[in-house]
Design a protein around this motif. Structure first.
Motif, PDB file in Angstrom:
ATOM      1  N   GLY A  12       0.827  -1.202   0.000  1.00  0.00           N
ATOM      2  CA  GLY A  12       0.000   0.000   0.000  1.00  0.00           C
ATOM      3  C   GLY A  12       0.854   1.242   0.000  1.00  0.00           C
ATOM      4  O   GLY A  12       2.081   1.171   0.152  1.00  0.00           O
ATOM      5  N   PRO A  13       0.214   2.407  -0.152  1.00  0.00           N
ATOM      6  CA  PRO A  13       0.960   3.660  -0.210  1.00  0.00           C
ATOM      7  C   PRO A  13       1.467   4.099   1.161  1.00  0.00           C
ATOM      8  O   PRO A  13       1.098   3.532   2.193  1.00  0.00           O
ATOM      9  N   SER A  14       2.295   5.107   1.129  1.00  0.00           N
ATOM     10  CA  SER A  14       2.878   5.673   2.340  1.00  0.00           C
ATOM     11  C   SER A  14       1.791   6.166   3.289  1.00  0.00           C
ATOM     12  O   SER A  14       0.787   6.737   2.843  1.00  0.00           O
ATOM     13  N   ALA A  15       1.992   5.934   4.585  1.00  0.00           N
ATOM     14  CA  ALA A  15       1.083   6.404   5.635  1.00  0.00           C
ATOM     15  C   ALA A  15      -0.311   5.803   5.562  1.00  0.00           C
ATOM     16  O   ALA A  15      -1.275   6.367   6.057  1.00  0.00           O
ATOM     17  N   SER A  16      -0.420   4.633   4.942  1.00  0.00           N
ATOM     18  CA  SER A  16      -1.732   3.975   4.885  1.00  0.00           C
ATOM     19  C   SER A  16      -1.990   3.186   6.170  1.00  0.00           C
ATOM     20  O   SER A  16      -3.094   2.691   6.381  1.00  0.00           O
ATOM     21  N   GLY A  17      -0.962   3.044   6.994  1.00  0.00           N
ATOM     22  CA  GLY A  17      -1.104   2.283   8.239  1.00  0.00           C
ATOM     23  C   GLY A  17      -0.728   0.823   8.047  1.00  0.00           C
ATOM     24  O   GLY A  17      -0.904   0.002   8.939  1.00  0.00           O
ATOM     25  N   LYS A  18      -0.167   0.488   6.876  1.00  0.00           N
ATOM     26  CA  LYS A  18       0.106  -0.925   6.610  1.00  0.00           C
ATOM     27  C   LYS A  18       1.166  -1.506   7.548  1.00  0.00           C
ATOM     28  O   LYS A  18       1.089  -2.674   7.905  1.00  0.00           O
ATOM     29  N   GLY A  19       2.139  -0.670   7.965  1.00  0.00           N
ATOM     30  CA  GLY A  19       3.182  -1.150   8.877  1.00  0.00           C
ATOM     31  C   GLY A  19       2.581  -1.560  10.213  1.00  0.00           C
ATOM     32  O   GLY A  19       2.869  -2.652  10.726  1.00  0.00           O
ATOM     33  N   THR A  20       1.736  -0.710  10.754  1.00  0.00           N
ATOM     34  CA  THR A  20       1.096  -0.991  12.044  1.00  0.00           C
ATOM     35  C   THR A  20       0.222  -2.233  11.940  1.00  0.00           C
ATOM     36  O   THR A  20       0.273  -3.119  12.796  1.00  0.00           O
ATOM     37  N   VAL A  21      -0.573  -2.284  10.867  1.00  0.00           N
ATOM     38  CA  VAL A  21      -1.471  -3.429  10.691  1.00  0.00           C
ATOM     39  C   VAL A  21      -0.653  -4.711  10.520  1.00  0.00           C
ATOM     40  O   VAL A  21      -0.917  -5.728  11.167  1.00  0.00           O
ATOM     41  N   ALA A  22       0.381  -4.655   9.689  1.00  0.00           N
ATOM     42  CA  ALA A  22       1.203  -5.845   9.428  1.00  0.00           C
ATOM     43  C   ALA A  22       1.859  -6.350  10.721  1.00  0.00           C
ATOM     44  O   ALA A  22       1.858  -7.553  11.001  1.00  0.00           O
ATOM     45  N   GLU A  23       2.379  -5.435  11.501  1.00  0.00           N
ATOM     46  CA  GLU A  23       3.045  -5.827  12.751  1.00  0.00           C
ATOM     47  C   GLU A  23       2.062  -6.489  13.715  1.00  0.00           C
ATOM     48  O   GLU A  23       2.366  -7.490  14.347  1.00  0.00           O
ATOM     49  N   ARG A  24       0.860  -5.908  13.790  1.00  0.00           N
ATOM     50  CA  ARG A  24      -0.159  -6.447  14.713  1.00  0.00           C
ATOM     51  C   ARG A  24      -0.652  -7.808  14.251  1.00  0.00           C
ATOM     52  O   ARG A  24      -0.916  -8.698  15.063  1.00  0.00           O
ATOM     53  N   ALA A  26       1.111  -9.942  12.510  1.00  0.00           N
ATOM     54  CA  ALA A  26       2.235 -10.859  12.783  1.00  0.00           C
ATOM     55  C   ALA A  26       2.223 -11.283  14.252  1.00  0.00           C
ATOM     56  O   ALA A  26       2.360 -12.466  14.574  1.00  0.00           O
ATOM     57  N   GLN A  27       2.014 -10.308  15.112  1.00  0.00           N
ATOM     58  CA  GLN A  27       1.969 -10.587  16.559  1.00  0.00           C
ATOM     59  C   GLN A  27       0.848 -11.576  16.889  1.00  0.00           C
ATOM     60  O   GLN A  27       1.044 -12.540  17.613  1.00  0.00           O
ATOM     61  N   ALA A  28      -0.324 -11.311  16.328  1.00  0.00           N
ATOM     62  CA  ALA A  28      -1.495 -12.142  16.626  1.00  0.00           C
ATOM     63  C   ALA A  28      -1.281 -13.588  16.179  1.00  0.00           C
ATOM     64  O   ALA A  28      -1.758 -14.518  16.830  1.00  0.00           O
ATOM     65  N   LEU A  29      -0.565 -13.766  15.069  1.00  0.00           N
ATOM     66  CA  LEU A  29      -0.386 -15.124  14.536  1.00  0.00           C
ATOM     67  C   LEU A  29       0.931 -15.755  14.993  1.00  0.00           C
ATOM     68  O   LEU A  29       1.198 -16.923  14.691  1.00  0.00           O
ATOM     69  N   GLY A  30       1.776 -14.976  15.676  1.00  0.00           N
ATOM     70  CA  GLY A  30       3.098 -15.481  16.078  1.00  0.00           C
ATOM     71  C   GLY A  30       4.024 -15.628  14.879  1.00  0.00           C
ATOM     72  O   GLY A  30       4.943 -16.451  14.873  1.00  0.00           O
ATOM     73  N   PHE A  31       3.795 -14.805  13.825  1.00  0.00           N
ATOM     74  CA  PHE A  31       4.617 -14.849  12.611  1.00  0.00           C
ATOM     75  C   PHE A  31       5.758 -13.826  12.707  1.00  0.00           C
ATOM     76  O   PHE A  31       5.713 -12.888  13.499  1.00  0.00           O
ATOM     77  N   HIS A  32       6.755 -13.990  11.844  1.00  0.00           N
ATOM     78  CA  HIS A  32       7.813 -12.987  11.717  1.00  0.00           C
ATOM     79  C   HIS A  32       7.244 -11.793  10.959  1.00  0.00           C
ATOM     80  O   HIS A  32       6.215 -11.903  10.296  1.00  0.00           O
ATOM     81  N   TYR A  33       7.957 -10.671  11.042  1.00  0.00           N
ATOM     82  CA  TYR A  33       7.489  -9.459  10.378  1.00  0.00           C
ATOM     83  C   TYR A  33       8.632  -8.842   9.567  1.00  0.00           C
ATOM     84  O   TYR A  33       9.750  -8.720  10.070  1.00  0.00           O
ATOM     85  N   LEU A  34       8.330  -8.481   8.337  1.00  0.00           N
ATOM     86  CA  LEU A  34       9.320  -7.778   7.504  1.00  0.00           C
ATOM     87  C   LEU A  34       8.773  -6.415   7.088  1.00  0.00           C
ATOM     88  O   LEU A  34       7.736  -6.324   6.426  1.00  0.00           O
ATOM     89  N   ASP A  35       9.504  -5.366   7.483  1.00  0.00           N
ATOM     90  CA  ASP A  35       9.210  -4.001   7.042  1.00  0.00           C
ATOM     91  C   ASP A  35      10.165  -3.752   5.864  1.00  0.00           C
ATOM     92  O   ASP A  35      11.303  -3.330   6.061  1.00  0.00           O
ATOM     93  N   SER A  36       9.703  -4.057   4.655  1.00  0.00           N
ATOM     94  CA  SER A  36      10.629  -3.995   3.506  1.00  0.00           C
ATOM     95  C   SER A  36      11.082  -2.563   3.215  1.00  0.00           C
ATOM     96  O   SER A  36      12.190  -2.349   2.716  1.00  0.00           O
ATOM     97  N   GLY A  37      10.245  -1.581   3.553  1.00  0.00           N
ATOM     98  CA  GLY A  37      10.634  -0.185   3.335  1.00  0.00           C
ATOM     99  C   GLY A  37      11.912   0.156   4.088  1.00  0.00           C
ATOM    100  O   GLY A  37      12.711   0.987   3.639  1.00  0.00           O
ATOM    101  N   ALA A  38      12.122  -0.506   5.235  1.00  0.00           N
ATOM    102  CA  ALA A  38      13.317  -0.230   6.035  1.00  0.00           C
ATOM    103  C   ALA A  38      14.583  -0.548   5.240  1.00  0.00           C
ATOM    104  O   ALA A  38      15.603   0.140   5.381  1.00  0.00           O
ATOM    105  N   LEU A  39      14.527  -1.563   4.379  1.00  0.00           N
ATOM    106  CA  LEU A  39      15.725  -1.922   3.607  1.00  0.00           C
ATOM    107  C   LEU A  39      16.071  -0.820   2.598  1.00  0.00           C
ATOM    108  O   LEU A  39      17.237  -0.525   2.363  1.00  0.00           O
ATOM    109  N   TYR A  40      15.020  -0.218   2.005  1.00  0.00           N
ATOM    110  CA  TYR A  40      15.268   0.890   1.070  1.00  0.00           C
ATOM    111  C   TYR A  40      15.736   2.131   1.832  1.00  0.00           C
ATOM    112  O   TYR A  40      16.610   2.868   1.373  1.00  0.00           O
ATOM    113  N   ARG A  41      15.146   2.334   3.000  1.00  0.00           N
ATOM    114  CA  ARG A  41      15.580   3.472   3.828  1.00  0.00           C
ATOM    115  C   ARG A  41      17.032   3.293   4.260  1.00  0.00           C
ATOM    116  O   ARG A  41      17.834   4.225   4.268  1.00  0.00           O
ATOM    117  N   LEU A  42      17.405   2.053   4.639  1.00  0.00           N
ATOM    118  CA  LEU A  42      18.780   1.779   5.076  1.00  0.00           C
ATOM    119  C   LEU A  42      19.776   1.982   3.934  1.00  0.00           C
ATOM    120  O   LEU A  42      20.870   2.505   4.135  1.00  0.00           O
TER     121      LEU A  42
END
Ligand code: DC
Length: 222
Positions: A12-24, A26-42
């Motif tokens: 989704g686009p920037s500031a759509s809340g996808k990071g927050t939703v994805a993290e939550r 992942a937490q609920a299912l006990g899955f790993h989480y990847l914030d792919s934008g962080a790799l481009y930022r890094l």
């Protein structure tokens, strides 16, 4: 043959809340989480720290390949330096979007992203999680919101961090970033027909999380 590790791809686009939703999710299912934008930022940060330009695709690709990264306890480290705050600035988001337009950089980051696919599962967010990085993901979500709503959310975040910003400027920046991420020839941000569409303009984060979890459970029950 063992079953592939499941992936939930949230684009989704920037500031759509996808990071927050994805993290939550992942937490609920006990899955790993990847914030792919962080790799481009890094990648952008590694180049900027050395005073390198953001239009030298070959050099940037080298930086992307050589990134020494660690994600620990909600913090991000680059070559042993805690860069969590530096990564989250608007400037770094814009720089990441410029860096991400180079196919050479995207190619170098592909395997790094796929390495996050570990049991019991992965929730990954970005722009091309469902289209390029994890095309076989059993659940793909395109999560968006009206640009004005996204700007309000971003504006609130910036003010909370003590970063003054004018609302019209935030809207303008988001529009520009949307245009760059959507119109680039490689891995553009797009709602593909195999992704469910989730508009969060009028719903809360809790509702968005519940909706993704419900889709996931429905799929598992089939
Ligand atoms: O999600 P974000 O705001 O942290 O992403 C920063 C920039 O990185 C975004 O404007 C475009 C780029 N990006 C990308 O091209 N592909 C991804 N999978 C994730 C981010």
């Amino acid at each position: 043959m063992t079953a592939p590790v499941p992936v939930i791809a949230i684009d989704g686009p920037s500031a759509s809340g996808k990071g927050t939703v994805a993290e939550r999710v992942a937490q609920a299912l006990g899955f790993h989480y990847l914030d792919s934008g962080a790799l481009y930022r890094l990648t952008a940060l590694a180049a900027l720290q050395r005073g390198e330009p953001l239009d030298d695709a070959q050099k940037l690709a080298g930086r992307a390949a050589a990134l020494e990264i660690a994600f620990r306890d909600g913090r991000t480290w680059l070559s042993g330096q805690d860069v969590t705050e530096a990564l989250r600035t608007e400037e770094m988001g814009v720089a990441a979007s410029q860096v991400a337009a180079h196919p050479e950089v995207r190619a170098r980051l592909l395997e790094r992203q796929r390495a996050f696919r570990q049991p019991p599962g992965l929730v990954a967010d970005g722009r091309d999680m469902g289209s390029v990085v994890f095309p076989d993901a059993p659940l793909k979500v395109f999560l968006t919101a009206a640009v004005e709503t996204r700007a309000q959310r971003r504006h609130k975040q910036l003010m909370e961090k003590g970063m003054y910003a004018k609302m019209p400027d935030v809207v303008e920046e988001l529009r520009k970033r949307d245009a760059r991420d959507t119109n680039r020839p490689v891995a553009p941000l797009k709602h593909y027909s195999d992704a469910i569409f989730l508009d969060t303009t009028n719903i809360s984060v809790d509702e968005a999380v519940a909706s993704v979890l419900e889709e996931w459970r429905n799929r598992a029950a089939r």
